[in-house]
Design a protein around this motif. Structure first.
Motif, PDB file in Angstrom:
ATOM      1  N   VAL A  25       0.861  -1.187   0.000  1.00 44.24           N
ATOM      2  CA  VAL A  25       0.000   0.000   0.000  1.00 44.24           C
ATOM      3  C   VAL A  25       0.896   1.235   0.000  1.00 44.24           C
ATOM      4  CG1 VAL A  25      -1.788   1.295   1.200  1.00 44.24           C
ATOM      5  CG2 VAL A  25      -1.858  -1.204   1.182  1.00 44.24           C
ATOM      6  N   THR A  27       1.471   5.449  -1.077  1.00 43.86           N
ATOM      7  CA  THR A  27       0.677   6.668  -0.879  1.00 43.86           C
ATOM      8  C   THR A  27      -0.389   6.818  -1.960  1.00 43.86           C
ATOM      9  OG1 THR A  27       2.528   7.751   0.243  1.00 43.86           O
ATOM     10  CG2 THR A  27       0.831   9.185  -0.676  1.00 43.86           C
ATOM     11  N   ASP A  29      -1.907   4.663  -3.540  1.00 46.83           N
ATOM     12  CA  ASP A  29      -2.956   3.628  -3.494  1.00 46.83           C
ATOM     13  C   ASP A  29      -4.113   4.014  -2.585  1.00 46.83           C
ATOM     14  OD1 ASP A  29      -1.589   1.871  -5.177  1.00 46.83           O
ATOM     15  OD2 ASP A  29      -0.419   1.069  -3.508  1.00 46.83           O
ATOM     16  N   LEU A  30      -3.886   5.002  -1.727  1.00 47.62           N
ATOM     17  CA  LEU A  30      -4.925   5.338  -0.752  1.00 47.62           C
ATOM     18  C   LEU A  30      -6.015   6.169  -1.428  1.00 47.62           C
ATOM     19  CD1 LEU A  30      -2.494   6.341   2.108  1.00 47.62           C
ATOM     20  CD2 LEU A  30      -3.841   4.233   1.963  1.00 47.62           C
ATOM     21  N   LEU A  32      -9.337   8.395  -0.528  1.00 46.81           N
ATOM     22  CA  LEU A  32      -9.975   9.010   0.644  1.00 46.81           C
ATOM     23  C   LEU A  32     -11.282   9.667   0.234  1.00 46.81           C
ATOM     24  CD1 LEU A  32      -6.811  10.628   2.240  1.00 46.81           C
ATOM     25  CD2 LEU A  32      -7.940   8.502   2.899  1.00 46.81           C
ATOM     26  N   THR A 223       0.362  12.101   4.598  1.00 43.31           N
ATOM     27  CA  THR A 223       0.820  10.789   4.148  1.00 43.31           C
ATOM     28  C   THR A 223       1.760  11.054   2.984  1.00 43.31           C
ATOM     29  OG1 THR A 223      -1.325   9.882   4.743  1.00 43.31           O
ATOM     30  CG2 THR A 223       0.083   8.509   3.352  1.00 43.31           C
ATOM     31  N   ARG A 284      -4.512  15.548  -2.680  1.00 42.84           N
ATOM     32  CA  ARG A 284      -3.463  14.587  -3.034  1.00 42.84           C
ATOM     33  C   ARG A 284      -2.670  15.058  -4.244  1.00 42.84           C
ATOM     34  NH1 ARG A 284      -5.905   9.374  -3.194  1.00 42.84           N
ATOM     35  NH2 ARG A 284      -3.826   8.749  -3.893  1.00 42.84           N
TER      36      ARG A 284
END
Ligand SMILES: Cc1cc2nc3c(=O)[nH]c(=O)nc-3n(C[C@H](O)[C@H](O)[C@H](O)COP(=O)(O)OP(=O)(O)OC[C@H]3O[C@@H](n4cnc5c(N)ncnc54)[C@H](O)[C@@H]3O)c2cc1C
Lengths: 792, 262
Positions: A25, A27, A29-30, A32, A223, A284
């Motif tokens: 996982v 960054t 891939d997250l 939100l 992150t 992001r």
């Protein structure tokens, strides 16, 4: 039988299961809820004055939520340099502010001067293009060549720095006069001018950051792709944004390689946090590969003149260097330490040379910032030394092996204080050299030369005997040398009620394999299975503190902190066991996972003790706290000093100039080895990068500051068929004298020791082919350059 | 990347029709076009995929006479299936890029693009091949017109390429270190009526025939026949990876090696 468990076993890398099955996982891939996308607007000119940025059109475009320019950050702090270096005349280095977004001027192609946040990535891209079109930048002449930059006071990267010089450093200034005297009278002097080529780090995972803000609590979360989340928290919170450290969590989840480039805090991280607060939504950003080329901190980029003074028999009398080191447009966090204390202090090599003087002029240019990259300063030192020694051997007709033997420090000379300020604790350089000679079958080299010749190729053999200072730590030393931070590390060992263990470490693994090796050590020390130990890293909310991973420090510094925390666990366990076994604490021994009363068969297992600590029914509560969790911080007494001997064999195709590395032998002394497979892997990777630097990788800016090698179409990375099967040995071990594991560090070794071995081998091949006029070829030793050297 | 529409016709006629629309562009393996779109350097409104047209795919031939490759045939298929007819052509296809590129990229896309460092143009020119399009047949000598420029007209689709099979042939490619396209590549083909030598990667004018070498080799097909020849470097590409003189040297060295390998 090799061990299959614990310290010294080649335990399989547990993290590879998720990496190789696509379950890591990272960054990016997250996903939100409510997330938004930031895109940066980057300068397309190397140097320019920002006349006007009209944000209105971009702000009105579909999906656009916010537009930021340098104006929005002019009152927040700059991204600081971590080391203060003084010039020879005692004046402190020049430190221009490095803003979140460029303000007033843009200083390199790729310098971000604005950012757009939108609902979708494509909307942000469209608006960023619009903003670029609506920006008026007056182009100024680009400052690219270091020597010209330092000579020209009229054209300035930073208006307040007249000669584009950050500092002019002498190491050690007191040595200067003596060294000059030695050169005046020396029987022989060899001089070599060389370039240590600039490298783009090219981590497989590009940089990425996600900012979050929680209005209910006022907490922030970042992150990000970081090698040291705590340092990033410190820099973002205390220096740049003014967020209290306890209101910011920094998480570095799986990180796909860094090689140094992800040590540093970058403006993009501050931007996503500021934007997240403004929008109260996650923001992001993930770099495109071309952004990585333009904006990741690059490595190396030295232009050096090195001189060696010696007797006619090759006995070294002195080394003297003058280096121009490029820092690019701004100071990055370690960029002032890399060309100085990670470079000048290594300029004695593994040799008993009495006199050394190093001069480094660090220059601002309109190029991407330059900072530590795998090896950081030490590859530059090693390359200069090992190349000039090779040249001297040719000039005097001396045998390269004999010259090393004659000049090596001998094992009885440790601890040894070098003329450039380090104290080597231990080593055996002769042993690694003889080992390498044996591994490489140097005796059979003549026959291989003939076999190559029969196939129309020239064959050459190149030697490099290298040393480095790593386990980058001792705060008392780095403090004297100018560091503005301490360089210890920390770990918490938490024994859970059921006896399994969580270890929270300050080191960060971005490919190295800490999750495996650290668990091996804890398992060995506690006599429990490796599978009972979980290593937790990369999250400031879980980990006590840490300075991250770089400078081959994870095991030597953080691993030691962890070992000390385990020792505290055992000490407490003994107290609990003494109570349960109704014996005195002094009679309790701990071995193979069992606490026993010496001389009896009375014993408690580690699991029983852990259970008792959390279910303290029969427990000395009056004198001992329940629970079983310990934290240790560790700050070592000295650097560690891995060293080794590398032998490289190449074949050169005279018709095309192509160099093939046909064999590469490494005899390294890393002290004690915790996991041989992982150590070998680190050496393979490091040597691969070194071969990449020596033969392939070129970072070329044209005179207007455009990066000509800004993609893989022109930036040559080493590939599998550019490297041979490596022959790696780590059996010559002189354990580090000042850490309990006796470990030294192996992460950078390959990248430090290999480039000169490759180039020395190429020169050797050319000389054997009669091209004796070729004394040096700058890296990358490309086919074109070799052909030109032969025919030039 | 900008948004676009995508159509995948099953016949050449439908493809020709789809391509006549404003902003339409042919898509074959996408190995050049897709990266260009991702970088926002191209923004077609409609992509017309050619890879669903059966007539544009596959390798067929007559041993010793000729081999025809459909325009939408990936390099990997040519590497496997042309070997029986024309080993040097198959070997060239097998040396393009990496497996992913070879399984997507096609001969038609390569020839339409005419990158000065591409491999296929050398084979096509050295073989005197014929390029068949939706409108006509074009001789190799008329087809290549300089960097990224060809005889193709707006909306014209390459359907296939027919190679006469030589007695002997070889392609020797010297990789550009980064991209691994041809820094210089030389294709030598010996036919009953003479030798043809085509050079890619080296010239500012794109793929070209080295006529001095053709004459020398037609008289004496041996590497030694090239000994007295020089290559004019005034039209050679000079860049980071090789000077003009270096490329001129490669032309000669690689031609000799191709002759030896043929
Ligand atoms: C990493 C990498 C390495 C590579 N290495 C090499 C190499 O070593 N040697 C080499 O020669 N090539 C190399 N290539 C190029 C590759 O082989 C493809 O041949 C090339 O990208 C074009 O083919 P394509 O089928 O992908 O065309 P596309 O990308 O689909 O199209 C390219 C262009 O041609 C047009 N077009 C496509 N098909 C037709 C047709 N039938 N008629 C008319 N116009 C058409 C398209 O509209 C577009 O303008 C490499 C590519 C990559 C990505």
């Amino acid at each position: 039988m090799p061990k299959d468990h614990g310290i010294g076993a080649s335990s399989k890398r547990r993290e590879d299961v998720r990496f190789l099955t696509g379950k890591g996982v990272y960054t990016d891939d997250l996903a939100l809820h409510g997330q938004t996308y930031a895109v940066f607007v980057r300068s397309t000119v190397a140097h320019g004055r920002i006349k006007a940025i009209n944000t209105a059109n971009a702000a009105a475009m579909p999906g656009v939520l916010a537009v930021f320019t340098g104006e929005d950050f002019k009152d927040v702090g700059g991204n600081p340099a971590g080391w203060l270096i003084n010039s020879r005349d005692g004046t402190p280095m020049r430190e221009p502010k490095r803003p979140v977004l460029a303000h007033g001027k843009v200083r390199h192609v790729g310098d971000a001067y604005a950012a757009v946040v939108a609902e979708t990535y494509n909307q942000a891209k469209d608006a960023a293009q619009q903003l670029a079109d609506d920006t008026d930048i007056e182009e100024l002449p680009a400052i690219i060549d270091m020597k010209a930059a330092a000579a020209d006071a009229s054209n300035r990267v930073h208006d307040e720095i007249p000669d584009n010089l950050c500092f002019d450093w002498g190491w050690i200034e007191d040595n200067r006069a003596t060294v000059e005297e030695v050169f005046r009278t020396a029987p022989h002097v060899t001089t070599l001018e060389l370039v240590n080529n600039r490298l783009v780090p090219n981590a497989m995972e590009p940089r990425a950051s996600i900012g979050e803000y929680f209005p209910g609590t006022g907490d922030y979360k970042l992150t990000t792709t970081s090698q040291n989340p705590h340092l990033t928290r410190l820099l973002v919170a205390a220096f740049v944004m003014g967020i209290p450290e306890n209101k910011l969590t920094v998480v570095a989840p799986d990180v796909g390689g860094g090689f140094g480039s992800k040590i540093y805090h970058y403006g993009e991280e501050a931007l996503v946090l500021a934007a997240a607060k403004k929008l109260a939504r996650p923001v992001r950003w993930t770099a495109e590969r071309s952004e990585s080329f333009l904006s990741d901190a690059h490595g190396r980029d030295h232009v050096t003149k090195i001189e060696l003074a010696c007797e006619k028999d090759g006995t070294f009398l002195a080394f003297r260097t003058e280096t121009y080191a490029n820092v690019g447009a701004y100071l990055s966090n370690f960029s002032t330490a890399t060309p100085t204390f990670l470079h000048g202090t290594l300029m004695a090599g593994p040799y008993k040379v009495p006199n050394v003087y190093v001069n480094v002029k660090t220059v601002f240019t309109n190029t991407a910032p330059v900072d530590a990259y795998r090896g950081a300063g030490r590859p530059e030192a090693t390359f200069s030394l090992e190349r000039v020694i090779d040249k001297m051997c040719r000039e005097l007709g001396l045998d390269a092996f004999e010259v090393r033997r004659k000049n090596f420090l001998t094992p009885d000379q440790f601890p040894y204080t070098t003329p450039v300020g380090l104290v080597y604790d231990t080593g055996n350089y002769q042993a690694t050299l003889e080992k390498a000679i044996e591994m490489a079958d140097v005796a059979g080299f003549g026959a291989r030369v003939a076999a190559s010749k029969a196939r129309g190729k020239l064959r050459g053999l190149g030697l490099s005997t290298w040393i480095e200072a790593c386990g980058i730590a001792p705060s008392h030393l780095v403090g004297v040398l100018g560091s503005r931070v301490g360089l210890y590390d920390a770990a918490t060992v938490r024994v859970n009620a059921t006896g399994n263990i969580s270890v929270m470490v300050g080191a960060h693994s971005h490919g190295q394999g800490h999750e495996t090796v650290f668990a091996q050590i804890v398992a060995e020390k506690l006599g429990i299975p490796e599978s009972s130990v979980e290593i937790v890293h990369g999250d400031t909310s879980k980990i006590p503190f840490g300075m991250g991973s770089y400078g081959s420090r994870s095991l030597a510094v953080c691993g030691t902190a962890m070992t000390k925390a385990v020792d505290k666990i055992v000490a407490k366990g003994k107290k609990i066991a003494a109570h349960m076994l109704e014996a005195s604490e002094g009679d309790i021994t701990f071995e193979d996972g069992k606490f026993s009363v010496a001389g009896t068969d009375k014993a408690k297992t580690f699991g029983e003790i852990a259970f008792s600590a959390y279910v303290p029914h029969n427990y000395p509560l009056e004198t001992l706290e329940p629970g079983l969790e310990e934290t240790a911080f560790y700050d070592p007494a000295n650097f560690t000093y891995p060293a080794g001997a590398y032998l490289c064999e190449v074949e050169v195709d005279e018709g095309t100039g192509k160099v093939d590395v046909v064999a590469f032998h490494c005899a390294d002394d890393f002290g004690n080895v915790m996991n041989p497979m992982i150590v070998e892997g680190q050496v393979h990777g490091g040597v691969g990068q070194g071969i990449g630097q020596a033969l392939c990788e070129s970072t070329t800016y044209d005179e207007t500051g455009q990066l000509l090698t800004g993609s893989y179409m022109d930036y040559a990375m080493p590939r599998a068929d550019d490297v041979p099967f490596y022959n790696v040995d780590y059996s010559c071990q002189t354990p580090c004298t000042h850490n309990p594991l006796g470990v030294k560090g192996c992460g950078e070794a390959g990248a430090i020791g290999s480039p000169p071995a490759v180039v020395n081998a190429v020169i050797d091949a050319l000389h054997r082919g009669g091209h004796t006029h070729v004394t040096h070829i700058d890296m990358p030793v490309s086919p074109n350059r070799v052909w030109q050297a032969i025919n030039g | 990347m900008h948004n676009f529409d995508f159509v995948k016709p099953a016949s050449l006629d439908e493809a020709v029709k789809a391509l006549s629309a404003e902003g339409a562009q042919a898509l074959s393996g996408g190995q050049t076009l897709m990266p260009t779109m991702k970088q926002r350097l191209a923004a077609p409104d409609v992509l017309v995929s050619l890879t669903g047209i059966a007539a544009l795919k596959g390798v067929s031939g007559r041993a010793g006479a000729s081999v025809t490759v459909g325009a939408a045939t990936p390099h990997a298929v040519v590497a496997a299936e042309a070997r029986a007819f024309y080993p040097a052509l198959a070997a060239l296809a097998g040396g393009i890029g990496d497996p992913a590129v070879r399984n997507r990229g096609t001969i038609g896309g390569s020839l339409a693009n005419n990158d000065p460092a591409a491999c296929y143009p050398a084979a096509v020119l050295a073989s005197g091949a014929t390029i068949t399009t939706s409108r006509r047949d074009i001789a190799a000598d008329d087809y290549f017109q300089g960097l990224f420029s060809t005889a193709l007209e707006e909306g014209e689709i390459i359907t296939g390429v027919t190679f006469p099979i030589p007695q002997k042939a070889a392609y020797v490619k010297f990789n550009q270190p980064a991209s691994r396209f041809a820094l210089t590549g030389v294709f030598v083909a010996k036919y009953a009526d003479g030798v043809r030598v085509a050079v890619t990667g080296a010239s500012n004018n794109g793929v070209f025939r080295w006529s001095d070498a053709e004459a020398a080799l037609s008289a004496d097909f041996s590497a030694g026949a090239l000994a007295g020849l020089t290559v004019d470097d005034s039209e050679m590409i000079a860049d980071l990876h090789g000077s003009a003189a270096y490329r001129a040297n490669l032309v000669k060295v690689l031609t000799g090696r191709a002759v030896a390998a043929a």
